[in-house]
Design an enzyme around this catalytic site. Structure first.
Site, PDB file in Angstrom:
ATOM      1  N   GLY A   3      34.203  -4.377   4.809  1.00 39.78           N
ATOM      2  CA  GLY A   3      35.646  -4.400   5.070  1.00 39.78           C
ATOM      3  C   GLY A   3      36.028  -3.468   6.203  1.00 39.78           C
ATOM      4  CB  ALA A   4      34.003  -1.745   8.661  1.00 39.41           C
ATOM      5  NE  ARG A  56      42.446  -7.081   7.718  1.00 37.07           N
ATOM      6  CZ  ARG A  56      43.272  -7.097   6.685  1.00 37.07           C
ATOM      7  NH1 ARG A  56      44.235  -6.215   6.596  1.00 37.07           N
ATOM      8  NH2 ARG A  56      43.122  -7.996   5.727  1.00 37.07           N
ATOM      9  CG  ASN A  97      36.845   0.037   3.050  1.00 34.28           C
ATOM     10  OD1 ASN A  97      37.708   0.836   2.700  1.00 34.28           O
ATOM     11  ND2 ASN A  97      37.124  -1.003   3.833  1.00 34.28           N
ATOM     12  CE1 TYR A 120      43.022  -2.637  -5.088  1.00 36.94           C
ATOM     13  CE2 TYR A 120      44.280  -0.902  -6.171  1.00 36.94           C
ATOM     14  CZ  TYR A 120      43.531  -1.352  -5.101  1.00 36.94           C
ATOM     15  OH  TYR A 120      43.274  -0.511  -4.043  1.00 36.94           O
TER      16      TYR A 120
HETATM   17  P1  NAP Z   1      42.917  -3.821   4.238  1.00 35.23           P
HETATM   18  O1  NAP Z   1      43.621  -3.304   5.443  1.00 35.23           O
HETATM   19  O2  NAP Z   1      43.476  -5.008   3.522  1.00 35.23           O
HETATM   20  O3  NAP Z   1      41.391  -4.074   4.605  1.00 35.23           O
HETATM   21  C1  NAP Z   1      40.504  -4.630   3.670  1.00 35.23           C
HETATM   22  C2  NAP Z   1      39.271  -5.095   4.412  1.00 35.23           C
HETATM   23  O4  NAP Z   1      38.406  -5.724   3.439  1.00 35.23           O
HETATM   24  C3  NAP Z   1      39.592  -6.144   5.471  1.00 35.23           C
HETATM   25  O5  NAP Z   1      38.817  -5.901   6.619  1.00 35.23           O
HETATM   26  C4  NAP Z   1      39.195  -7.441   4.793  1.00 35.23           C
HETATM   27  O6  NAP Z   1      38.762  -8.471   5.652  1.00 35.23           O
HETATM   28  C5  NAP Z   1      38.001  -6.989   3.949  1.00 35.23           C
HETATM   29  N1  NAP Z   1      37.719  -7.955   2.900  1.00 35.23           N
HETATM   30  C6  NAP Z   1      38.607  -8.514   2.027  1.00 35.23           C
HETATM   31  N2  NAP Z   1      37.971  -9.388   1.236  1.00 35.23           N
HETATM   32  C7  NAP Z   1      36.659  -9.384   1.613  1.00 35.23           C
HETATM   33  C8  NAP Z   1      35.507 -10.082   1.176  1.00 35.23           C
HETATM   34  N3  NAP Z   1      35.576 -10.954   0.164  1.00 35.23           N
HETATM   35  N4  NAP Z   1      34.328  -9.843   1.792  1.00 35.23           N
HETATM   36  C9  NAP Z   1      34.253  -8.965   2.822  1.00 35.23           C
HETATM   37  N5  NAP Z   1      35.306  -8.269   3.284  1.00 35.23           N
HETATM   38  C10 NAP Z   1      36.502  -8.488   2.676  1.00 35.23           C
HETATM   39  O7  NAP Z   1      42.798  -2.679   3.089  1.00 35.23           O
HETATM   40  P2  NAP Z   1      42.831  -1.092   3.208  1.00 35.23           P
HETATM   41  O8  NAP Z   1      44.195  -0.648   2.881  1.00 35.23           O
HETATM   42  O9  NAP Z   1      42.185  -0.641   4.456  1.00 35.23           O
HETATM   43  O10 NAP Z   1      41.902  -0.711   1.929  1.00 35.23           O
HETATM   44  C11 NAP Z   1      40.522  -0.462   2.032  1.00 35.23           C
HETATM   45  C12 NAP Z   1      40.006  -0.063   0.644  1.00 35.23           C
HETATM   46  O11 NAP Z   1      40.725   1.066   0.174  1.00 35.23           O
HETATM   47  C13 NAP Z   1      40.189  -1.156  -0.400  1.00 35.23           C
HETATM   48  O12 NAP Z   1      39.086  -1.171  -1.284  1.00 35.23           O
HETATM   49  C14 NAP Z   1      41.442  -0.719  -1.127  1.00 35.23           C
HETATM   50  O13 NAP Z   1      41.492  -1.228  -2.440  1.00 35.23           O
HETATM   51  C15 NAP Z   1      41.283   0.785  -1.100  1.00 35.23           C
HETATM   52  N6  NAP Z   1      42.534   1.522  -1.268  1.00 35.23           N
HETATM   53  C16 NAP Z   1      43.556   1.420  -0.349  1.00 35.23           C
HETATM   54  C17 NAP Z   1      44.737   2.143  -0.545  1.00 35.23           C
HETATM   55  C18 NAP Z   1      45.886   2.086   0.451  1.00 35.23           C
HETATM   56  O14 NAP Z   1      46.901   2.749   0.230  1.00 35.23           O
HETATM   57  N7  NAP Z   1      45.776   1.335   1.540  1.00 35.23           N
HETATM   58  C19 NAP Z   1      44.869   2.958  -1.671  1.00 35.23           C
HETATM   59  C20 NAP Z   1      43.824   3.036  -2.586  1.00 35.23           C
HETATM   60  C21 NAP Z   1      42.655   2.325  -2.369  1.00 35.23           C
HETATM   61  P3  NAP Z   1      39.803  -9.544   6.304  1.00 35.23           P
HETATM   62  O15 NAP Z   1      40.305  -8.890   7.532  1.00 35.23           O
HETATM   63  O16 NAP Z   1      38.965 -10.728   6.525  1.00 35.23           O
HETATM   64  O17 NAP Z   1      40.870  -9.780   5.271  1.00 35.23           O
END
Ligand code: NAP
Length: 246
Positions: A11-12, A14, A89, A154
């Site tokens: 998930g790197a 973005r 991630n 989640y």
């Molecule tokens: P994000 O911007 O939605 O990025 C998620 C990444 O994961 C995207 O690059 C996405 O790819 C990829 N992804 C989604 N489904 C996938 C799959 N089936 N196989 C491979 N890659 C996949 O999320 P983020 O906010 O950066 O969050 C990153 C991590 O931190 C997540 O695990 C999230 O649950 C955790 N987190 C985030 C927050 C927050 O406040 N943002 C808080 C707590 C935990 P696409 O571009 O193709 O969709």
């Protein structure tokens, strides 16, 4: 200079994952970006990583697919010769109150967020074991510790990551492989940018440090957990949440 390491970050393309990959690249680490979307959508991230002077390659893969993740891990080892660091991630949300949550919403979130970590750990650890070295960090969430209305799927997936991490730490410690989790609170991303000022104010009241976190705050925690400074740290859940859950 220390030997160049290789990190596979899921998930790197973005968000938080992109910042983690770039931060590790700045630590003289070659990067395998594993993401779902086609490579073009991660062009900016890939260029930034390359700009740090390391090798970066992009692998398109759904982390919930057991055989596809095996093929990608084997290919990364062919391309880079090894995997020192795995950062799980990739994650998604499909929020709904439990009474309205569909089976599909439950299955999708559990299979990407939790089974995705199992798949990657399962396929990467045989390579790490052979070299008697590995650093695994999985991104959980404070809601995995505290629960959250509207996020049963989640929160369960993120709590599951903690149980998985602690078990992996116990099983693989004797092979010099550490496994840790980072639990972010609210982090400034596209998702939180979309909130209204009123929603943000309500959020700040829950956070003793009174602000949202930056993606760099999570990346710095990962950087520490994969560093030599953390060589005796395994099985921990490092909360990076401004004190939101104490
Ligand atoms: P994000 O911007 O939605 O990025 C998620 C990444 O994961 C995207 O690059 C996405 O790819 C990829 N992804 C989604 N489904 C996938 C799959 N089936 N196989 C491979 N890659 C996949 O999320 P983020 O906010 O950066 O969050 C990153 C991590 O931190 C997540 O695990 C999230 O649950 C955790 N987190 C985030 C927050 C927050 O406040 N943002 C808080 C707590 C935990 P696409 O571009 O193709 O969709």
């Amino acid at each position: 200079m220390a030997e160049k390491r290789v990190a596979l970050v899921t998930g790197a393309g973005r968000g938080i994952g992109a910042t983690i990959a770039l931060t590790l690249a700045k630590e003289n680490t070659d990067i395998a970006v594993v993401d779902y979307a086609p490579a073009e959508s991660a062009a900016e991230t890939l260029a930034a990583i390359e700009g740090a002077g390391v090798t970066v390659r992009y692998y398109s893969c759904d982390v919930s697919d057991f055989s596809a993740t095996k093929a990608v891990v084997d290919q990364v080892v062919k391309d880079f010769g090894k995997i020192d660091i795995l950062v799980n991630n990739a994650g998604v949300t499909a929020d709904n109150l439990l009474m309205r949550m569909s089976e599909a919403e439950w299955d999708r979130v559990l299979s990407i967020n939790l089974k995705g970590c199992f798949n990657m750990i399962k396929h990467v650890t045989p390579y790490m074991m052979r070299r008697r070295y590995g650093r695994i960090v999985s991104i959980s969430s404070v809601v995995g510790l505290m629960g959250n209305a509207g996020q049963a799927n989640y929160a369960a997936s993120k709590a599951g990551i903690i149980g998985l991490t602690k078990s992996v730490a116990k099983e693989y410690g004797p092979r010099n492989i550490t496994a840790n989790a980072v639990a972010p609170g609210f982090i400034k991303t596209a998702m939180t940018d979309a909130l209204t000022d009123e929603q943000k104010k309500a959020m700040y009241k829950l956070i003793p440090l009174g602000a949202l976190g930056e993606t760099e705050d999570i990346a710095n925690a990962v950087k520490f957990l994969v560093s030599d400074d953390a060589r005796y740290v395994t099985g921990v859940v490092l909360k990076v949440d401004g004190g939101m859950y104490i």
